[in-house]
Design a protein around this motif. Structure first.
Motif, short mmCIF file in Angstrom:
data_model
loop_
_atom_site.label_atom_id
_atom_site.label_comp_id
_atom_site.label_asym_id
_atom_site.label_seq_id
_atom_site.Cartn_x
_atom_site.Cartn_y
_atom_site.Cartn_z
N ASN A 41 46.49 65.69 -60.17
CA ASN A 41 45.74 64.10 -59.84
C ASN A 41 45.06 63.76 -61.19
OD1 ASN A 41 44.97 65.71 -56.97
ND2 ASN A 41 45.40 63.63 -56.75
N ARG A 79 42.40 60.53 -62.94
CA ARG A 79 41.68 59.18 -62.62
C ARG A 79 41.92 58.33 -63.64
NH1 ARG A 79 35.10 58.64 -62.93
NH2 ARG A 79 35.74 58.01 -65.20
N TRP A 100 42.82 56.95 -58.28
CA TRP A 100 43.10 58.38 -58.25
C TRP A 100 44.62 58.64 -58.02
CZ3 TRP A 100 40.80 62.53 -60.06
CH2 TRP A 100 40.89 63.72 -59.51
N PRO A 138 40.95 65.65 -65.57
CA PRO A 138 40.43 65.46 -64.34
C PRO A 138 39.47 66.86 -64.14
CG PRO A 138 42.62 65.92 -63.62
CD PRO A 138 42.44 65.64 -65.12
N THR A 166 42.88 54.54 -53.55
CA THR A 166 41.63 53.64 -54.31
C THR A 166 41.16 52.93 -52.98
OG1 THR A 166 41.24 52.06 -55.98
CG2 THR A 166 43.20 51.62 -54.44
N ASN A 171 33.45 59.49 -56.25
CA ASN A 171 33.93 59.63 -57.69
C ASN A 171 34.39 61.18 -57.63
OD1 ASN A 171 34.32 59.68 -60.30
ND2 ASN A 171 32.32 59.70 -60.99
N PRO A 172 35.84 61.52 -57.79
CA PRO A 172 36.80 60.56 -58.53
C PRO A 172 37.85 60.13 -57.32
CG PRO A 172 37.40 62.79 -58.65
CD PRO A 172 36.04 63.04 -58.15
N THR A 173 37.62 60.47 -56.17
CA THR A 173 38.79 60.34 -55.08
C THR A 173 38.64 59.04 -54.65
OG1 THR A 173 37.38 61.16 -53.16
CG2 THR A 173 38.90 62.63 -54.56
N THR A 174 37.56 58.17 -54.72
CA THR A 174 37.42 56.79 -54.23
C THR A 174 37.19 56.69 -52.64
OG1 THR A 174 39.75 56.07 -53.91
CG2 THR A 174 38.97 56.04 -55.98
#
Length: 379
Positions: free
Chosen positions: A350, A352, A311, A337, A303, A164-167
């Motif tokens: 970026n 989310r 993201w 973000p 994702t 979290n948050p980039t997956t």
């Protein structure tokens, strides 16, 4: 570039506003029936008054035994009950660990983009957090090495599975590299495995590689329900857990609510928890397919197939602030973000998007079509 069709136009006129901020376990068929059945069984217990009117502390021996079997699926073996607690949630655990594991003058290392509450919890515990650089495989071991050499790091917090948050999902090789750095510098590892049960083909937790260093956490918020306010903690060993408990025996803020503990134990014992997790995974997969259909062709989405969110890379023509404002004008609520950025880190391009906050697939489609329209307008 895909064009906005008439069908898309109708969807973008769906009910507003559409929230795409929070991530939580999505509602799935059968969940309410499982909970009603479980609560009915608890209501019929002769000890119901004790469950509701007395502390359950960190779970009964039975709660822990049931949990140990369940967690053993992620940990590669059933942890000894003397290492395990059922608590009042991940944030409760983190505040206690930050306050007890980080001596004055020491710091916590964490991914430079991380769970939004980390900085606040560290502040409440009187600790500070240093950002560690990341890449597509998660926390960089060389960056952690440099941080440990340059600062008095007492603990490293990491969210390696469904970051979290980039997956991102940290590879087994990277996990081992992180372990080697932590061992070299005598640093405790706090592993947040929040997405472990809902992530397909998730690598084994860091706790299986370095059990002597790792404080392992698993919450119910993503795999059952955030309203249960419960999470598990597995300590490196019984002695370290006893030391932790011994220093704060009367701090009831991190005790598990009795009814939540009884319900969770019932759901696991009856197999309902497994059914719920499977259905949540199916629902996430369906929402991921919608995201791939609408945003995938734009080539801006990061994702994984089990992620509760995506993201996005914003086109250079968009600033985050203007994009959030433009989305709001289109009836889509987004979160800035920077809440995920450790102090000293800035996010410039970026955003989310939660795939599970919209109540229905129609709402999700409507929100994503609006987002796609905004992205296309500046490409």
């Amino acid at each position: 570039m895909p064009k906005v069709s008439s069908n898309t136009k109708q969807l973008t006129e769906a009910k507003s506003p559409i929230d795409m901020t929070r991530t939580m376990a999505p509602e799935v068929p059968g969940f309410q029936e499982y909970v009603i059945e479980g609560l009915g069984k608890i209501a019929a217990l002769p000890e119901l008054s004790d469950i509701a009117q007395r502390h359950r502390f960190h779970g009964t021996t039975h709660d822990k035994a049931v949990a140990a079997q369940w967690l053993g699926r992620r940990l590669g073996g059933t942890p000894n009950l003397s290492r395990l607690l059922l608590t009042g949630g991940t944030q409760n655990i983190l505040m206690i660990l930050f306050s007890r594991l980080v001596p004055k003058g020491s710091v916590i290392a964490a991914e430079k983009l991380t769970y939004a509450a980390i900085g606040q919890l560290a502040m409440l515990a009187g600790a500070s957090v240093l950002p560690v650089d990341i890449d597509g495989d998660g926390m960089r071991a060389d960056a952690l090495e440099e941080t440990c050499r340059s600062h008095k790091v007492a603990a490293v917090y990491t969210n390696p599975t469904g970051h979290n948050p980039t997956t991102s999902i940290m590879s087994a090789e990277r996990r081992q590299s992180i372990v080697e750095v932590a061992r070299r510098h005598g640093v405790a590892i706090i592993e947040d495995d929040v997405h472990g049960f809902i992530t397909k083909h998730a690598p084994a937790p860091i706790a299986t590689m370095a059990p002597e260093l790792t404080w392992y956490m698993m919450t119910m918020s993503k795999c059952l329900g955030i309203g249960l306010r419960a999470a598990y903690l597995v300590a490196p060993n019984a002695e370290k857990l006893a030391q932790l408990l011994g220093s704060i025996p009367s701090v009831s803020a991190w005790f598990v609510p009795g009814l939540s503990a009884a319900l969770i134990t019932n759901l696991i014992e009856t197999g309902a928890a497994d059914q719920i997790v499977r259905r949540i995974s199916v629902e996430i997969g369906a929402r991921q397919e919608i995201a791939q259909e609408i945003l995938g062709p734009l080539g801006v989405m990061h994702t994984n197939s089990s992620s509760l969110h995506v993201w996005l890379d914003l086109p250079h023509a968009w600033t985050i602030e203007k994009f959030v404002d433009a989305a709001a004008e289109q009836g889509v609520t987004l979160r800035h973000p920077n809440v995920f950025a450790i102090p000293g880190t800035e996010i410039k391009s970026n955003i989310r998007l939660s795939l599970v906050a919209p109540a229905t697939h129609a709402d999700l489609r409507g929100g994503l079509f609006r987002i796609a329209g905004l992205l296309q307008s500046r490409m």
